[in-house]
Design a protein around this motif. Structure first.
Motif, PDB file in Angstrom:
ATOM      1  N   HIS A   1      -6.485  32.893  19.306  1.00 15.04           N
ATOM      2  CA  HIS A   1      -6.491  33.082  17.920  1.00 15.04           C
ATOM      3  C   HIS A   1      -4.707  33.005  17.338  1.00 15.04           C
ATOM      4  CE1 HIS A   1     -10.657  33.755  17.969  1.00 15.04           C
ATOM      5  NE2 HIS A   1     -10.410  34.762  18.692  1.00 15.04           N
ATOM      6  N   GLY A   2      -3.916  32.979  18.299  1.00 13.48           N
ATOM      7  CA  GLY A   2      -2.504  33.036  18.001  1.00 13.48           C
ATOM      8  C   GLY A   2      -1.786  34.436  17.634  1.00 13.48           C
ATOM      9  N   TYR A   3      -0.678  34.268  17.044  1.00 16.53           N
ATOM     10  CA  TYR A   3      -0.028  35.523  16.908  1.00 16.53           C
ATOM     11  C   TYR A   3      -0.663  36.444  15.950  1.00 16.53           C
ATOM     12  CZ  TYR A   3       4.120  33.715  19.214  1.00 16.53           C
ATOM     13  OH  TYR A   3       5.060  32.888  20.140  1.00 16.53           O
ATOM     14  N   ALA A   4      -0.453  37.732  16.228  1.00 15.34           N
ATOM     15  CA  ALA A   4      -1.339  38.633  15.126  1.00 15.34           C
ATOM     16  C   ALA A   4      -0.103  39.422  14.580  1.00 15.34           C
ATOM     17  CB  ALA A   4      -2.224  39.547  15.896  1.00 15.34           C
ATOM     18  N   TYR A   5       0.429  40.517  14.979  1.00 12.84           N
ATOM     19  CA  TYR A   5       1.132  41.557  14.347  1.00 12.84           C
ATOM     20  C   TYR A   5       2.620  41.370  15.050  1.00 12.84           C
ATOM     21  CZ  TYR A   5       3.762  45.861  13.262  1.00 12.84           C
ATOM     22  OH  TYR A   5       4.771  46.822  12.561  1.00 12.84           O
ATOM     23  N   CYS A   6       2.835  41.373  16.253  1.00 13.01           N
ATOM     24  CA  CYS A   6       4.254  41.166  16.668  1.00 13.01           C
ATOM     25  C   CYS A   6       4.386  39.423  16.919  1.00 13.01           C
ATOM     26  CB  CYS A   6       4.160  41.663  18.118  1.00 13.01           C
ATOM     27  SG  CYS A   6       2.698  41.264  19.237  1.00 13.01           S
ATOM     28  N   SER A   7       4.982  39.155  15.948  1.00 11.42           N
ATOM     29  CA  SER A   7       5.284  37.680  15.429  1.00 11.42           C
ATOM     30  C   SER A   7       6.450  37.093  16.448  1.00 11.42           C
ATOM     31  CB  SER A   7       5.626  37.555  13.922  1.00 11.42           C
ATOM     32  OG  SER A   7       6.797  38.421  13.720  1.00 11.42           O
ATOM     33  N   GLN A   8       7.384  37.966  16.771  1.00  6.86           N
ATOM     34  CA  GLN A   8       8.518  37.222  17.854  1.00  6.86           C
ATOM     35  C   GLN A   8       9.127  38.365  18.594  1.00  6.86           C
ATOM     36  OE1 GLN A   8      10.967  35.373  14.950  1.00  6.86           O
ATOM     37  NE2 GLN A   8      11.758  37.427  14.275  1.00  6.86           N
ATOM     38  N   VAL A   9       9.464  37.849  19.781  1.00  8.83           N
ATOM     39  CA  VAL A   9      10.234  38.602  20.543  1.00  8.83           C
ATOM     40  C   VAL A   9      11.553  39.084  19.828  1.00  8.83           C
ATOM     41  CG1 VAL A   9      11.679  38.775  22.654  1.00  8.83           C
ATOM     42  CG2 VAL A   9       9.379  37.661  22.682  1.00  8.83           C
ATOM     43  N   GLY A  10      11.894  40.422  20.056  1.00 13.54           N
ATOM     44  CA  GLY A  10      12.932  40.739  19.554  1.00 13.54           C
ATOM     45  C   GLY A  10      12.439  41.642  18.122  1.00 13.54           C
TER      46      GLY A  10
ATOM     47  N   VAL B   1       4.338  43.380  24.558  1.00 14.90           N
ATOM     48  CA  VAL B   1       4.881  44.508  25.323  1.00 14.90           C
ATOM     49  C   VAL B   1       6.123  44.759  24.553  1.00 14.90           C
ATOM     50  CG1 VAL B   1       6.185  45.082  27.634  1.00 14.90           C
ATOM     51  CG2 VAL B   1       4.392  43.264  27.401  1.00 14.90           C
ATOM     52  N   GLY B   2       6.325  46.062  24.219  1.00 20.12           N
ATOM     53  CA  GLY B   2       7.459  46.724  23.548  1.00 20.12           C
ATOM     54  C   GLY B   2       8.061  47.965  24.315  1.00 20.12           C
ATOM     55  N   VAL B   3       9.384  48.199  24.110  1.00 18.09           N
ATOM     56  CA  VAL B   3      10.025  49.189  24.567  1.00 18.09           C
ATOM     57  C   VAL B   3      10.612  49.962  23.482  1.00 18.09           C
ATOM     58  CG1 VAL B   3      10.653  48.140  26.699  1.00 18.09           C
ATOM     59  CG2 VAL B   3      12.041  47.995  24.756  1.00 18.09           C
ATOM     60  N   LEU B   4      10.836  51.349  23.612  1.00 19.20           N
ATOM     61  CA  LEU B   4      11.381  51.982  22.457  1.00 19.20           C
ATOM     62  C   LEU B   4      12.826  51.988  22.437  1.00 19.20           C
ATOM     63  CD1 LEU B   4      10.492  54.252  20.344  1.00 19.20           C
ATOM     64  CD2 LEU B   4      11.228  55.840  22.258  1.00 19.20           C
ATOM     65  N   HIS B   5      13.488  51.693  21.189  1.00 14.86           N
ATOM     66  CA  HIS B   5      14.900  51.911  21.095  1.00 14.86           C
ATOM     67  C   HIS B   5      15.120  52.812  19.996  1.00 14.86           C
ATOM     68  CE1 HIS B   5      19.034  50.461  21.472  1.00 14.86           C
ATOM     69  NE2 HIS B   5      18.998  50.239  20.269  1.00 14.86           N
ATOM     70  N   GLN B   6      15.851  53.737  20.309  1.00 15.72           N
ATOM     71  CA  GLN B   6      15.720  54.866  19.245  1.00 15.72           C
ATOM     72  C   GLN B   6      14.804  55.363  18.548  1.00 15.72           C
ATOM     73  OE1 GLN B   6      19.216  53.310  16.910  1.00 15.72           O
ATOM     74  NE2 GLN B   6      20.556  53.113  18.290  1.00 15.72           N
ATOM     75  N   THR B   7      14.580  54.843  17.234  1.00 17.88           N
ATOM     76  CA  THR B   7      13.083  55.164  16.707  1.00 17.88           C
ATOM     77  C   THR B   7      12.463  53.955  16.532  1.00 17.88           C
ATOM     78  OG1 THR B   7      14.255  55.074  14.352  1.00 17.88           O
ATOM     79  CG2 THR B   7      14.293  57.267  15.458  1.00 17.88           C
TER      80      THR B   7
ATOM     81  N   ILE C   1      10.476  50.453  17.939  1.00 16.46           N
ATOM     82  CA  ILE C   1       9.695  49.640  18.935  1.00 16.46           C
ATOM     83  C   ILE C   1      10.103  48.326  18.730  1.00 16.46           C
ATOM     84  CG2 ILE C   1       7.592  49.145  17.575  1.00 16.46           C
ATOM     85  CD1 ILE C   1       7.572  50.314  21.377  1.00 16.46           C
ATOM     86  N   VAL C   2      10.631  47.753  19.929  1.00 12.85           N
ATOM     87  CA  VAL C   2      11.089  46.381  20.298  1.00 12.85           C
ATOM     88  C   VAL C   2      10.391  45.634  21.075  1.00 12.85           C
ATOM     89  CG1 VAL C   2      13.087  44.857  20.615  1.00 12.85           C
ATOM     90  CG2 VAL C   2      13.340  47.263  19.915  1.00 12.85           C
ATOM     91  N   THR C   3       9.834  44.413  20.374  1.00 10.05           N
ATOM     92  CA  THR C   3       8.880  43.458  21.123  1.00 10.05           C
ATOM     93  C   THR C   3       9.603  42.812  22.047  1.00 10.05           C
ATOM     94  OG1 THR C   3       7.343  43.365  19.272  1.00 10.05           O
ATOM     95  CG2 THR C   3       7.324  41.501  21.058  1.00 10.05           C
ATOM     96  N   THR C   4       9.401  42.807  23.518  1.00 13.01           N
ATOM     97  CA  THR C   4      10.236  42.148  24.405  1.00 13.01           C
ATOM     98  C   THR C   4       9.398  41.118  25.157  1.00 13.01           C
ATOM     99  OG1 THR C   4       9.242  43.707  26.129  1.00 13.01           O
ATOM    100  CG2 THR C   4      11.384  44.153  24.967  1.00 13.01           C
ATOM    101  N   GLN C   5       8.042  41.001  24.982  1.00 12.42           N
ATOM    102  CA  GLN C   5       7.261  39.917  25.640  1.00 12.42           C
ATOM    103  C   GLN C   5       5.752  39.603  24.698  1.00 12.42           C
ATOM    104  OE1 GLN C   5       6.940  41.707  29.584  1.00 12.42           O
ATOM    105  NE2 GLN C   5       6.611  39.739  30.085  1.00 12.42           N
ATOM    106  N   ILE C   6       5.558  38.513  24.498  1.00  4.63           N
ATOM    107  CA  ILE C   6       4.330  37.980  23.799  1.00  4.63           C
ATOM    108  C   ILE C   6       3.547  37.263  24.747  1.00  4.63           C
ATOM    109  CG2 ILE C   6       3.420  37.020  21.901  1.00  4.63           C
ATOM    110  CD1 ILE C   6       5.931  37.925  20.296  1.00  4.63           C
ATOM    111  N   ILE C   7       2.122  37.345  24.856  1.00  6.82           N
ATOM    112  CA  ILE C   7       1.211  36.543  25.559  1.00  6.82           C
ATOM    113  C   ILE C   7       0.231  36.148  24.497  1.00  6.82           C
ATOM    114  CG2 ILE C   7      -0.410  36.431  27.280  1.00  6.82           C
ATOM    115  CD1 ILE C   7       2.258  37.114  28.251  1.00  6.82           C
ATOM    116  N   GLU C   8       0.275  35.046  24.143  1.00 12.98           N
ATOM    117  CA  GLU C   8      -0.341  34.484  22.956  1.00 12.98           C
ATOM    118  C   GLU C   8      -1.855  34.248  23.166  1.00 12.98           C
ATOM    119  OE1 GLU C   8      -0.315  31.224  19.323  1.00 12.98           O
ATOM    120  OE2 GLU C   8       1.169  31.175  21.012  1.00 12.98           O
TER     121      GLU C   8
END
Length: 246
Positions: A117-126, A99-105, A107-114
């Motif tokens: 197969h494990g993490y893919a692109y959005c490696s960590q919250v924030g 899950v991501g939200v827009l901050h200025q230009t 995209i900031v990841t706010t949640q990850i549901i693994e």
């Protein structure tokens, strides 16, 4: 001017205050706002940057958290309402959802549901990435109010991450129209070769507030999977949006 005031310090603080009130300002905009010459403006910004109060993003300067920049706003109701439905979808398809939200230009990841197969692109919250590089960034941009969308697109530095990244503003705008029509966005190896993502928007009180992305290698996220998973994702996001509005 009071005899107790330090002119240079006052100028630096005025610039910092302006950056706190605005998303971003270029050197030229700061020069004009405070009637400063280029050399003075650069030295003041350089000092603030070295002290960690501002940072440079492309051609513009932004305030850091140390300089009074606000944390990314996250809807807590969205956070807890979305988890059960997203976890269910992740179990069903086996992939990681972000899950991501827009901050200025960005995209900031706010949640990850693994997924399994494990993490893919959005490696960590924030973690942050340019909005036009990602499916969930484009999903949000596509559903913004036209005036806000235009203002953000003017600020985006269209730097290509891969050969597939949109680096032409006209083409990006046309692409966003397609996303709005079909209801979901696709990142087809635009951020990373070998990785695809699909994303759909979340709405709160009629406005896009976030987006959910499914990220997987191209070997798993095939054209057939895109057709199947995008329908499931859009339906899931619509259900979360309905719950948010209750």
């Amino acid at each position: 001017m009071s005899p107790y005031e330090v002119a240079t310090l006052k100028k630096g603080l005025l610039i910092l205050d302006a950056l706190q009130q605005n998303d971003r300002l270029t050197l030229t905009e700061i020069m004009r706002a405070f009637d400063l010459n280029k050399s003075t403006t650069f030295r003041l910004l350089y000092t603030l940057e070295q002290m960690g109060y501002v940072k440079k993003e492309g051609l513009a300067y932004v305030a850091t958290e140390k300089g009074g920049k606000q944390h990314v706003s996250v809807n807590p109701r969205q956070q807890w309402l979305s988890v059960p439905l997203l976890a269910q979808l992740s179990r069903e398809i086996g992939e990681t959802l972000c899950v991501g939200v827009l901050h200025q230009t960005q995209i900031v990841t706010t949640q990850i549901i693994e997924g399994i197969h494990g993490y893919a692109y959005c490696s960590q919250v924030g973690s942050q990435a340019p909005a036009h590089h990602s499916a969930y960034g484009k999903a949000i941009l596509a559903f913004l109010d036209p005036n806000r969308q235009e203002a953000i697109l003017r600020q985006i530095e269209l730097r290509a991450q891969t050969k597939n990244t949109f680096d032409d503003l006209h083409l990006l705008k046309e692409h966003l129209k397609v996303i709005r029509q079909q209801g979901y966005a696709l990142d087809d190896e635009e951020a990373q070769i070998g990785l695809r993502c699909i994303a759909a928007p979340l709405f709160y009180k009629g406005e896009v507030t976030a987006a959910v992305s499914i990220a997987a290698p191209t070997t798993r996220l095939t054209k057939q999977a895109i057709r199947t998973w995008s329908k499931k994702l859009v339906a899931c996001c619509q259900q979360i949006s309905q719950q948010l509005g209750k």
